[in-house]
Design a protein around this motif. Structure first.
Motif, short mmCIF file in Angstrom:
data_model
loop_
_atom_site.label_atom_id
_atom_site.label_comp_id
_atom_site.label_asym_id
_atom_site.label_seq_id
_atom_site.Cartn_x
_atom_site.Cartn_y
_atom_site.Cartn_z
N ALA A 1 20.17 3.76 0.17
CA ALA A 1 19.45 3.09 1.25
C ALA A 1 18.18 2.42 0.71
O ALA A 1 17.87 1.28 1.06
CB ALA A 1 19.09 4.12 2.33
N GLY A 2 17.46 3.15 -0.15
CA GLY A 2 16.21 2.61 -0.69
C GLY A 2 16.47 1.35 -1.51
O GLY A 2 15.74 0.35 -1.40
N ALA A 3 17.52 1.37 -2.35
CA ALA A 3 17.81 0.22 -3.19
C ALA A 3 18.13 -1.00 -2.32
O ALA A 3 17.68 -2.11 -2.59
CB ALA A 3 18.97 0.54 -4.13
N ILE B 1 4.44 -4.58 -3.15
CA ILE B 1 3.58 -4.01 -2.10
C ILE B 1 4.37 -3.00 -1.27
O ILE B 1 3.89 -1.91 -0.96
CB ILE B 1 3.03 -5.14 -1.20
N VAL B 2 5.63 -3.36 -0.97
CA VAL B 2 6.47 -2.43 -0.21
C VAL B 2 6.64 -1.13 -1.00
O VAL B 2 6.63 -0.04 -0.45
CB VAL B 2 7.84 -3.07 0.12
N THR B 3 6.77 -1.25 -2.34
CA THR B 3 6.89 -0.06 -3.17
C THR B 3 5.69 0.85 -2.96
O THR B 3 5.83 2.05 -2.74
CB THR B 3 6.96 -0.46 -4.66
N VAL B 4 4.50 0.27 -3.04
CA VAL B 4 3.28 1.07 -2.90
C VAL B 4 3.22 1.72 -1.53
O VAL B 4 2.97 2.92 -1.40
CB VAL B 4 2.03 0.18 -3.14
N ILE B 5 3.50 0.91 -0.49
CA ILE B 5 3.44 1.46 0.87
C ILE B 5 4.45 2.59 1.04
O ILE B 5 4.16 3.65 1.58
CB ILE B 5 3.67 0.34 1.91
N ALA B 6 5.67 2.34 0.53
CA ALA B 6 6.71 3.35 0.67
C ALA B 6 6.28 4.65 -0.02
O ALA B 6 6.47 5.74 0.52
CB ALA B 6 8.02 2.85 0.06
N ILE C 1 5.88 8.17 1.92
CA ILE C 1 6.73 9.30 1.56
C ILE C 1 5.89 10.47 1.06
O ILE C 1 6.20 11.62 1.29
CB ILE C 1 7.78 8.86 0.51
N SER C 2 4.77 10.17 0.39
CA SER C 2 3.95 11.23 -0.16
C SER C 2 3.23 12.01 0.92
O SER C 2 2.72 13.10 0.67
CB SER C 2 2.93 10.66 -1.15
N ARG C 3 3.16 11.47 2.13
CA ARG C 3 2.50 12.20 3.20
C ARG C 3 3.41 13.27 3.77
O ARG C 3 2.96 14.21 4.38
CB ARG C 3 2.09 11.23 4.32
N ALA D 1 9.89 4.13 -8.74
CA ALA D 1 9.33 4.39 -7.42
C ALA D 1 10.42 4.76 -6.42
O ALA D 1 10.23 5.62 -5.56
CB ALA D 1 8.56 3.16 -6.93
N LEU D 2 11.59 4.13 -6.58
CA LEU D 2 12.70 4.40 -5.67
C LEU D 2 13.11 5.86 -5.71
O LEU D 2 13.49 6.45 -4.69
CB LEU D 2 13.91 3.56 -6.09
N VAL D 3 13.04 6.47 -6.90
CA VAL D 3 13.44 7.87 -7.03
C VAL D 3 12.55 8.75 -6.16
O VAL D 3 13.02 9.63 -5.45
CB VAL D 3 13.39 8.32 -8.50
N VAL D 4 11.25 8.46 -6.19
CA VAL D 4 10.32 9.22 -5.34
C VAL D 4 10.59 8.89 -3.88
O VAL D 4 10.65 9.77 -3.02
CB VAL D 4 8.87 8.88 -5.70
N PHE D 5 10.77 7.60 -3.60
CA PHE D 5 11.06 7.15 -2.24
C PHE D 5 12.27 7.89 -1.68
O PHE D 5 12.29 8.30 -0.53
CB PHE D 5 11.33 5.64 -2.26
N ALA D 6 13.28 8.09 -2.52
CA ALA D 6 14.51 8.74 -2.07
C ALA D 6 14.37 10.25 -2.09
O ALA D 6 15.33 10.96 -1.81
CB ALA D 6 15.67 8.32 -2.97
N SER D 7 13.17 10.74 -2.38
CA SER D 7 12.91 12.18 -2.54
C SER D 7 14.03 12.86 -3.33
O SER D 7 14.51 13.91 -2.96
CB SER D 7 12.63 12.86 -1.20
#
Lengths: 314, 530
Positions: free
Chosen positions: A249-251, A282-287, A291-293, A235-241
Motif C-alpha cells: 500500500a505504501g509503495a 515531503i510526503v515521506t517526511v510527513i508519513a 507513523i512515529s506518533r 522510509a517506506l519500511v518504517v511507514f509500513a511498520s
C-alpha cells in the motif's frame, strides 16, 4: 459525450498504469530492506545497492542482448554490494549507519564509473505480459492482466516475504534475532549468519529494484538515475511498520504521489514545478512523523535490536 | 512462605544424573571455575549457592553448553559427554530457565516456544500442547499472548513451559524467585514439587537462603570459583550458609535505636497525580505520603506498577504541576528540578546504576561531580572544577563504603555491579542529605555489599534523615523499613508499621488487592487456594 468518457477512462488507465510502475522499484527495494531490518540490521546503503543493480543490469543486458541475464546480473551485483556491508558491519562490527551511508556513496560512484560507456545506449525492451481478452477489459484490463512481469514478481515477492516471516520457522528466527539477539544466541541460533543472509536478500531485492529502473522504467542508463528511491524505500519500511502488506500500500501511495505531481505539472497549476517535484519527499517526511506518533503500533512491530551490533561472548 | 512444604525433605538415594568432575574455566588468567565438582541426583532440588562472581553462572553455562570448560569432565547418567551447544544440552534432556529471561517481547508465547523446539512444525498443535502442559503443572498461560503484555511471573511460566515441553530430566533455574511476589514464588515451588515427584532434577541457583532451606534437598556452595562446601541446607542455619558463601561472618544489621516518634516531617507528598508520560508507563493517582526525620519508609510493589514514575516525580526529573505537591524540609519543591531539590537537602539514587546513576565511561571522581556540583561541596569555583577536591571525595566514599576497584580512580563502568552500587549510594549518603530517596538499593548486589548498603541507610536515618526506599525485594523491606506502603498500578497504599504486616498481606497488596478490581480478586482467590 461517449467519446469524452472514453478519453477520460483511457487517461485514468494510463495514470494508474504509471503509478504501478513507479511503485514497483520502491516495493522491490523496500521488501529487501524490510527483511534485513526485521533481522535487526539497518542498512542505509539501499540507494547505493539500487544504483549498482541498475548499472550492472543494464550493462549485462545490453552487452548480451538478453534482459534476463541483465536481471540476474543486477541481483548478483546487489548481493555483492550487500555482502560488503555485511562483512564490515556484521563481522567487523563497524557502525551500521556509517557503513550504510558509505555504501550508498560508494554504490553511486561505482555505478557512474561502470555506466560511463553505456550512457546513451538504447535499452533492450522487455515485453509486457498480455493475456488476450482479459487485458482488453476497460480500465482494469491492462492494469491487472497487462503489466510487465516485474510488477507481478514484486507482488508475489511481497506475499512470499509475508508468508516467510510469519508462517515459517526461518522467518520466526529472523524476527527473533531482530527482537532480541542475545536471547537468540542463547537459544543456539547464529545471529550473524541470520543477519548476513537477511542483508544479502536485501541486496538482491535492491539490485532487482535498480534493474527495473534501467531495464523497464526508463530503459536506458543515466548517472544517478535512482534519484533517491533507495531513501524513500527506507522510509517506506518504517511507514509500513515492518509489515509487507502495508509495504505494498505504501509503495503505491508513494508511486501515486510521484506520478500525480507530474500530471499536475503538465496541467500547469500555478505551483512552481520544483515544489511539485519535492512532493514525494515531503510526503515521506510527513508519513514518518504521523507513523512515529503511533507508538502502540510501532512497539509491536519495530525490531527491538534494529541497528544494534551483536558480538557473541565466548 | 513457610506453608505446606515444611516437611523434612530427604535427598533421594540414587545414582548421579549428571556429574561435573574437576570443571575449570579460564577467562584469560582469571579462574572463574577452579576444579569444581557437582553431583545431581534424579528427583532432587539441588541448590547452587554463592555470591555474585563466585562462578555459579559460569558453571551453569558450561552444563548448558553455552560455554566450554577449559578442563574437566561432564558425565550424564554415568557416560562421559561433551555439551558443545545449548541445543546439544536440550537433546540430552537439560532445560534452563534464565534469570534474565531469554524471551522475545514482540513474539507470542507459541512463537517463543516454537523457536526452542525445532521438531514442532505445526504451531496450532503446539499451542494445544502448551495449554495442556501449562494446566498439568499449574502454570496458566494463553498461547497467543505477546510476551510484552505478560507480567514477569507469566514470562517465567513461559520459560518453564518451554523447558517442560522438551521433557527435561534436569531443569536449571537461575534466581527464579528474584522477580516474583511471595504468592508467585509459592506457586513455583509447587510446580517444582510436581516436577521432582516425576523424577526430574532441578539445579536451583539462588542467594535467598530461607527459600533454599525451604525447598532444596542438597546444596553446593561456591566461593571464588571453588566448591567450599556441600551440605543439607535444611540442617544449617541461614547465617551459617551465608558465612560459607561470603567466607566471613556476614555483618548482622543493627537497627536497635527505634525510630524517633513525633519528629518533624522532612519529606511530604500531597495528592500527587501525574498522567502517564507514554502509553507503556503508569499514571500516578493521588499519592500522599509523609516521612519523618529518623525513619525509613519502604515502598513495595511488583516491577512496573509506577515505581519509576514515582521516583521521577520525587527526584524532580518530572516536576509536578503545583509546588506544594512535594515538600522537602518544609519547602515546596513540586516544580523544582533535580539540582534545585538537591540544594534543599535531598539526594536520589535511581534504579539503573549504569546510565542513570553513573556514567560508565567517566571516572569515579567525575561521577562524584555529577550529583555533587551544587550541594555545597565547593567542587565548582566560578565554574572551574576542583579536581583534587573531587578525587578526595571519591576516595573518601570508596573507603567508607568499601568500594573495591582495580585502580585509584577507575572508570565507573569497570566496577562490578555491587561495587558501583556501593559507590553511588555512598556518594549520596556521604553528604548527609536530610532526605534520601533510593530505588532498588541492592538490586543484583551480593550479600556482603547489600549488608554494607543497608546498614548505611539505617545509620543515615537514625542520624536524623528521612529515607525512602523503593524495592521489589521484600526481605530487604522487612529488614530495614520502619513503615511499609505498597504501590500498585500507580496507587500507593497507606503506610503501616512493618512489624504489623505479614509477608502474605504484603504479597496480596502487591497483587493489586484494595483497588477493587476483579482481576486482583481472582489472583487473591488463587493465592488462597495455594
Amino acid at each position: 459525450m461517449r467519446q469524452r468518457f472514453g478519453d477520460v477512462m483511457t487517461m485514468l488507465e494510463g495514470i494508474l498504469l504509471t503509478i504501478v510502475t513507479a511503485a514497483t522499484p520502491l516495493l522491490f527495494a523496500a521488501i529487501g530492506e524490510l527483511v534485513a531490518e526485521r533481522s535487526g540490521v539497518l542498512n542505509l546503503g539501499v540507494e547505493g545497492m539500487m544504483a549498482v543493480g541498475a548499472v550492472c543490469g543494464f550493462a549485462a543486458a545490453s552487452t548480451t542482448g538478453n534482459p534476463l541475464i541483465g536481471v540476474l546480473a543486477a541481483i548478483i551485483a546487489g548481493m555483492l554490494a550487500a555482502s560488503l556491508f555485511g562483512i564490515v558491519a556484521l563481522f567487523f562490527v563497524a557502525n551500521q549507519n556509517a557503513t550504510g551511508v558509505a555504501l550508498t556513496l560508494f554504490g553511486l560512484g561505482l555505478s557512474g564509473l561502470i555506466g560511463d560507456s553505456f550512457v546513451g545506449t538504447p535499452g533492450i525492451p522487455i515485453p509486457k505480459v498480455d493475456i488476450p481478452v482479459f487485458s482488453d477489459l476497460p480500465v482494469v484490463g491492462r492494469l491487472i492482466f497487462g503489466e510487465d512481469p516485474f510488477v507481478y514478481a514484486a507482488v508475489v515477492l511481497a506475499i512470499a516475504t509475508w508468508w516467510f516471516l510469519f508462517k515459517t520457522r526461518g522467518g520466526l528466527i529472523v524476527r527473533a534475532v531482530g527482537d532480541n539477539a542475545a536471547s537468540a544466541h542463547a537459544l543456539g541460533f547464529s545471529v550473524l549468519r541470520t543477519r548476513f543472509l537477511a542483508v544479502l536478500f536485501g541486496g538482491a531485492c535492491a539490485g532487482l529494484g535498480g534493474a527495473y529502473l534501467s531495464l523497464v522504467y526508463t530503459p536506458q542508463w543515466t548517472q544517478a538515475m535512482t534519484a533517491g528511491r533507495g531513501w524513500i524505500a527506507l522510509a517506506l519500511v518504517v511507514f509500513a511498520s515492518w509489515l509487507p502488506g502495508r509495504l505494498v500500500a505504501g509503495a503505491l501511495l508513494f508511486g501515486a504521489v510521484s506520478i500525480l505531481q507530474l500530471h499536475a505539472q503538465a496541467i500547469g497549476i500555478g505551483i512552481p514545478s520544483q515544489f511539485l517535484s519535492m512532493l514525494p519527499y515531503i510526503v515521506t517526511v510527513i508519513a514518518l512523523v504521523v507513523i512515529s506518533r503511533n507508538r502502540a503500533l510501532l512497539s509491536v512491530n519495530t525490531p527491538a535490536c534494529l541497528g544494534r551490533p551483536f558480538v557473541a561472548d565466548t | 512462605m513457610e506453608t505446606k512444604s515444611a516437611g523434612r525433605r530427604t535427598r533421594p538415594e540414587s545414582g548421579a544424573l549428571i556429574q561435573a568432575i574437576g570443571i575449570s574455566k579460564l577467562f584469560g588468567s582469571f579462574k572463574a571455575n577452579d576444579a569444581v565438582d557437582l553431583t545431581i541426583r534424579p528427583g532432587e532440588i539441588h541448590a547452587l549457592l554463592g555470591e555474585n562472581g563466585a562462578g555459579k553462572s559460569t558453571l551453569v553455562k558450561i552444563l548448558y553448553g553455552s560455554l566450554q570448560p577449559s578442563a574437566g569432565e561432564i558425565r550424564w547418567k554415568g557416560q562421559s559427554v561433551r555439551i558443545p551447544s545449548p541445543s546439544a544440552a536440550r537433546k540430552l534432556g537439560i532445560g534452563m530457565v534464565f534469570q534474565h529471561f531469554s524471551l522475545f517481547d514482540a513474539l507470542t508465547v507459541t512463537e517463543n516456544i516454537a523457536l526452542a523446539l525445532a521438531d514442532r512444525s505445526n504451531r496450532a498443535a503446539l499451542a494445544r500442547e502448551i495449554e495442556k502442559v501449562s494446566l498439568e503443572y499449574g502454570l496458566p498461560l494463553n498461547p497467543s499472548s505477546r510476551i510484552v503484555d505478560l507480567s514477569v511471573g507469566e514470562r517465567q511460566r513461559v520459560e518453564i513451559v518451554r523447558c517442560l515441553l522438551q521433557n527435561p530430566e534436569l531443569l536449571i533455574m537461575d534466581e527464579p524467585t528474584s522477580v516474583l511476589t511471595p504468592q508467585e514464588a509459592d506457586d513455583l515451588f509447587q510446580t517444582l514439587d510436581r516436577l521432582t515427584a516425576r523424577g526430574c532434577a532441578v539445579l536451583y541457583i539462588s542467594h535467598r537462603l530461607e527459600e533454599v532451606k525451604q525447598i532444596c534437598h542438597h546444596a553446593t556452595i561456591l566461593r571464588l570459583g571453588k566448591v567450599v562446601a556441600e551440605c543439607d541446607p535444611q540442617q544449617e542455619t541461614a547465617s551459617k550458609l551465608a558465612s560459607l558463601m561470603v567466607g566471613a561472618d556476614v555483618h548482622v544489621l543493627s537497627a536497635d535505636t527505634p525510630p524517633p516518634t513525633s519528629a518533624k516531617t522532612r519529606l511530604s507528598v500531597r495528592n500527587l497525580s501525574l498522567p502517564e508520560p507514554h502509553p507503556f508507563a503508569v499514571a500516578l493517582h493521588d499519592i500522599s505520603l509523609d516521612i519523618q526525620a529518623g525513619e525509613i519508609v519502604g515502598i513495595a510493589g511488583i516491577a512496573g506498577n509506577g515505581q519509576g514514575e514515582f521516583f521521577d516525580a520525587l527526584s524532580g526529573e518530572r516536576p509536578a504541576i503545583r509546588p506544594e505537591t512535594v515538600t522537602i524540609d518544609g519547602k515546596p519543591a513540586g516544580k523544582l528540578g533535580v539540582t534545585a531539590r538537591r540544594r534543599l537537602g535531598a539526594a536520589f539514587v535511581p534504579e539503573e546504576r549504569i546510565g542513570h546513576g553513573a556514567v560508565p565511561r567517566l571516572r569515579l571522581s567525575d561521577n562524584v561531580l555529577l550529583t555533587r556540583h551544587a550541594t555545597g561541596d565547593q567542587l565548582l569555583r566560578v565554574g572551574v572544577i576542583d579536581f583534587s577536591g573531587m578525587k578526595t571525595l571519591a576516595d573518601r566514599i570508596g573507603r567508607s563504603f568499601d568500594v573495591r576497584k582495580s585502580a585509584v580512580d577507575p572508570e565507573a563502568g569497570s566496577l562490578s555491579g555491587g561495587n558501583l552500587q556501593k559507590f553511588i549510594v555512598g556518594r549520596e549518603i556521604d553528604r548527609q542529605p536530610s532526605v534520601l530517596v533510593v530505588s532498588q538499593p541492592t538490586w543484583g548486589v551480593d550479600a556482603g555489599a547489600a549488608a554494607v548498603i543497608r546498614q548505611a541507610l539505617i545509620d543515615l536515618a537514625r542520624s536524623g534523615s528521612a529515607v525512602l526506599i523503593i524495592s521489589q525485594d521484600l526481605d530487604e523491606i522487612f529488614e530495614i523499613a520502619d513503615r511499609v506502603a505498597v504501590i500498585s498500578r500507580g496507587y500507593l497504599s497507606e503506610p503501616v508499621p512493618a512489624r504489623s504486616l505479614s509477608r502474605e498481606q504484603i504479597g496480596l497488596m502487591m497483587a493489586g488487592l484494595g483497588e477493587g478490581k476483579s482481576m486482583a480478586q481472582k489472583e487473591t482467590a488463587h493465592a488462597h487456594r495455594a
